[in-house]
Design an enzyme around this catalytic site. Structure first.
Site, mmCIF file in Angstrom:
data_model
loop_
_atom_site.group_PDB
_atom_site.id
_atom_site.type_symbol
_atom_site.label_atom_id
_atom_site.label_comp_id
_atom_site.label_asym_id
_atom_site.label_seq_id
_atom_site.Cartn_x
_atom_site.Cartn_y
_atom_site.Cartn_z
ATOM 1 N N GLU A 192 3.040 8.727 -12.947
ATOM 2 C CA GLU A 192 3.805 7.509 -12.691
ATOM 3 C C GLU A 192 3.617 7.168 -11.213
ATOM 4 O OE1 GLU A 192 7.882 7.722 -13.796
ATOM 5 O OE2 GLU A 192 7.463 7.986 -15.921
ATOM 6 N N ASP A 222 16.888 3.293 -8.152
ATOM 7 C CA ASP A 222 16.386 4.453 -7.427
ATOM 8 C C ASP A 222 17.429 5.007 -6.465
ATOM 9 O OD1 ASP A 222 13.780 4.466 -8.536
ATOM 10 O OD2 ASP A 222 13.264 2.751 -7.276
#
EC number: 4.2.1.20
Length: 265
Positions: A50, A61
């Site tokens: 990823e 995040d």
């Protein structure tokens, strides 16, 4: 190209193993270091990569990955340079899938059609766009379909039985199951059974299910791999790369990959 993703899961399944998926932020701390780290991931045991696209407002995040994005952007990383990194990687590796992971704005700014063509040319296999729900991703999905790219969606503990079919419809490659409600790097959720949730998502999607968010240690990776088709680790890798350097991060990856591969699914 989804065949690389499909082949990876088929190969691991044939061995009774889960796939190990590693997240890294493209361009962190700089282009050269990041490219070398990316190129080294397969030999460290990574099955699927990823590759994070830095963004100014990374709502899903945690602080570790947010700061990595800040460093990457300060070093000049753009969506175009992320794809250039994938192109460079493909010069020596044509088998390990690369999934770019990020937010819709940079792709929309480039244009979904242009992005899909550029991703295909770079050897990217698909994308996870965390802030683009099924109701709003048809334009990107159509552009991806032209180039056989996988648009991978997220399922969460709050994805109920009514919404789950909509989430997995049109998903290719695999479904990313977010193990908790929260941001990347938080503690792994204890509430609910990952085994039950993975089985529920797998049945609905008829695709492999990988589990991420909160997986930080080999012990946790080994535990999750007993039930999932794949295990994703991101924050622990990004943190180690920043604090201790590439060799320490690759050493961590080897232990995580070994733990993941040591369990039958």
């Amino acid at each position: 190209m989804t065949h690389r993703i499909d082949q990876t899961f088929a190969d691991r399944k044939a061995k009774g193993q889960a796939a190990f998926v590693a997240y890294m932020m493209a361009g962190d701390p700089d282009r050269g270091t990041s490219q070398a780290f990316l190129n080294a991931l397969p030999d460290a045991g990574v099955d699927i990569i990823e590759l994070g696209i830095p963004f100014t407002d990374p709502m899903a995040d945690g602080l570790v990955i947010e700061n990595a994005g800040i460093r990457a952007r300060a070093a000049g990383t753009t969506l175009t340079s992320v794809l250039e990194m994938a192109t460079e990687f493909r010069k020596t590796n044509d088998t390990t899938p690369i999934i770019v992971m990020g937010y819709a704005n940079p792709l929309h700014h480039m244009g979904y059609t242009k992005f899909a063509a550029a991703a295909k040319a770079a050897g990217v296999d698909g994308a996870i766009i965390v802030d683009l729900p099924p109701e709003e991703d048809s334009e990107l999905r159509d552009a991806f379909a032209v180039h056989d790219l996988a648009l991978i969606r997220l399922a969460t503990p709050t994805t109920d039985a009514e919404r789950l079919p909509r989430v997995v419809a049109g998903t290719k490659g695999f479904v990313y199951y977010v193990s908790m409600t929260g941001i990347t790097g938080d503690s792994f959720a204890q509430a609910g059974s990952v085994k039950e949730q993975v089985a529920r998502v797998r049945e609905a999607a008829n695709l492999p299910v990988v589990v991420g968010f909160g997986v930080k240690t080999p012990e946790r990776a080994r535990e999750v791999a007993k039930d999932a088709d794949g295990v994703v680790v991101g924050t622990a890798i990004v943190k180690t790369l920043h604090e201790d350097g590439p060799e320490s991060a690759l050493a961590l990856i080897r232990t995580l990959a070994d733990a993941t591969h040591g369990n039958a699914t």
